[in-house]
Scaffold this motif. Structure first.
Motif, mmCIF file in Angstrom:
data_model
loop_
_atom_site.group_PDB
_atom_site.id
_atom_site.type_symbol
_atom_site.label_atom_id
_atom_site.label_comp_id
_atom_site.label_asym_id
_atom_site.label_seq_id
_atom_site.Cartn_x
_atom_site.Cartn_y
_atom_site.Cartn_z
ATOM 1 N N GLU A 103 -56.652 21.824 -2.546
ATOM 2 C CA GLU A 103 -56.082 20.864 -1.966
ATOM 3 C C GLU A 103 -54.793 20.755 -1.748
ATOM 4 O O GLU A 103 -53.876 21.138 -2.183
ATOM 5 N N ASP A 150 -55.046 1.610 -11.439
ATOM 6 C CA ASP A 150 -53.758 1.636 -11.146
ATOM 7 C C ASP A 150 -52.894 1.287 -12.239
ATOM 8 O O ASP A 150 -53.373 0.506 -13.176
ATOM 9 N N ASP A 187 -59.076 10.759 -8.739
ATOM 10 C CA ASP A 187 -57.935 10.068 -8.376
ATOM 11 C C ASP A 187 -57.230 9.450 -9.666
ATOM 12 O O ASP A 187 -57.889 8.301 -10.248
ATOM 13 N N GLY A 191 -57.244 17.165 -7.506
ATOM 14 C CA GLY A 191 -57.423 15.900 -7.285
ATOM 15 C C GLY A 191 -56.366 15.258 -6.873
ATOM 16 O O GLY A 191 -55.159 15.925 -6.595
ATOM 17 N N LEU A 192 -56.255 13.722 -7.045
ATOM 18 C CA LEU A 192 -55.022 13.120 -6.327
ATOM 19 C C LEU A 192 -53.966 12.250 -7.414
ATOM 20 O O LEU A 192 -54.564 11.482 -8.365
ATOM 21 N N GLN A 241 -51.133 9.974 -6.914
ATOM 22 C CA GLN A 241 -50.426 9.118 -5.946
ATOM 23 C C GLN A 241 -48.771 9.680 -6.046
ATOM 24 O O GLN A 241 -48.238 9.757 -6.978
ATOM 25 N N LYS A 270 -62.314 7.526 -10.528
ATOM 26 C CA LYS A 270 -60.988 6.900 -10.566
ATOM 27 C C LYS A 270 -60.385 6.498 -11.782
ATOM 28 O O LYS A 270 -61.000 5.564 -12.467
#
Length: 258
Positions: free
Chosen positions: A205, A121, A135, A151-152, A154, A118
């Protein structure tokens, strides 16, 4: 970089994996290599130093990569802030690469290859970011090039005037309408605003995000600037080579820990 200047990332993806493997497999006897937690954690990396961060290790706040240094994150945690400068490289395989606030700033000549774990942020992605897994955190600000394979990412990212998002997928839709006429490996530039883009990434994904123009043209998470470039690239399959390279990466990691 606009669509007609875009390098075919499907062709260079194996090279990115090989680069990560090479940085992981450098001889342990090299003086410029640091393994944390076995070795004391420095506050920064310089020259051609390589740091491998494993489970149980941690790096402090405001960690800095300079010059051609390399950080391989295979576990552990990194505190408040990573700053990658020069032509440095970050390879993230696992762990927590940053706190949950203003975690990462990647400057224009640096590169981050993200395979897992990860990212904190409020990251500032001001270079080339290759996202294969993991992430990428919330409220990411894209001021450089992001190549999204898996992956992610946001959906509330901020796309700036100089930013570029290249999405590598197996299927795409705009506002629920399939894009059936895309050619493999040929970028399709999306310039519209107030639209929703969804589909399936190269990694299989599902993904969805919106391209909304800020009504005040301010830097607000969840909005993109007028000049922000978005390209959709239909994935050219190379399953055998990618699988072998992934196996090699984890094989090297296992040997390092033994």
């Amino acid at each position: 970089m606009k669509a007609n200047q875009l390098t075919d990332q499907s062709a260079i993806q194996p090279a990115i994996f090989l680069l990560a493997i090479c940085t992981l497999s450098a001889p342990l006897a090299v003086a410029s290599e640091i393994n944390v937690p076995s070795d004391p954690a420095p506050a920064s990396l310089n020259g051609t130093e390589i740091l491998n961060l494993f489970d149980g290790g941690s790096l402090g706040d405001f960690f800095i990569l300079n010059d051609q240094s390399v950080l391989n994150v295979q576990g552990g945690t990194i505190g408040y802030g990573i700053y990658a400068t020069g032509s440095s490289t970050i390879n993230v395989f696992a762990g927590d690469a940053g706190s949950t606030e203003y975690a990462t700033e990647i400057n224009s000549a640096a590169t981050i290859n993200f395979f897992g774990g990860k990212l904190g942020d409020f990251g500032f992605l001001d270079s080339i970011t290759n996202l294969f897994g993991g992430d990428a955190g919330m409220n990411a600000t894209i001021t450089g090039q992001v190549n999204w394979h898996g992956g992610l990412l946001q959906s509330n990212f901020l796309g700036t005037e100089t930013g570029e998002l290249n999405v590598y997928g197996r299927s795409f839709e705009i506002d629920g309408v399939p894009l059936d006429s895309l050619e493999e490996g040929v970028p399709f530039s999306v310039t519209g605003r107030g639209i929703e883009i969804s589909g399936t990434l190269e990694s299989h994904e599902p993904f969805v995000f919106r391209l909304d123009a800020s009504p005040t043209n301010s830097l607000t998470p969840g909005f993109v600037s007028p000049g922000f470039a978005t390209n959709l690239i239909l994935f050219v399959p190379e399953p055998s080579s990618v699988a072998l390279l992934v196996a090699a990466v984890f094989g090297v990691s296992a040997r390092r820990r033994s």
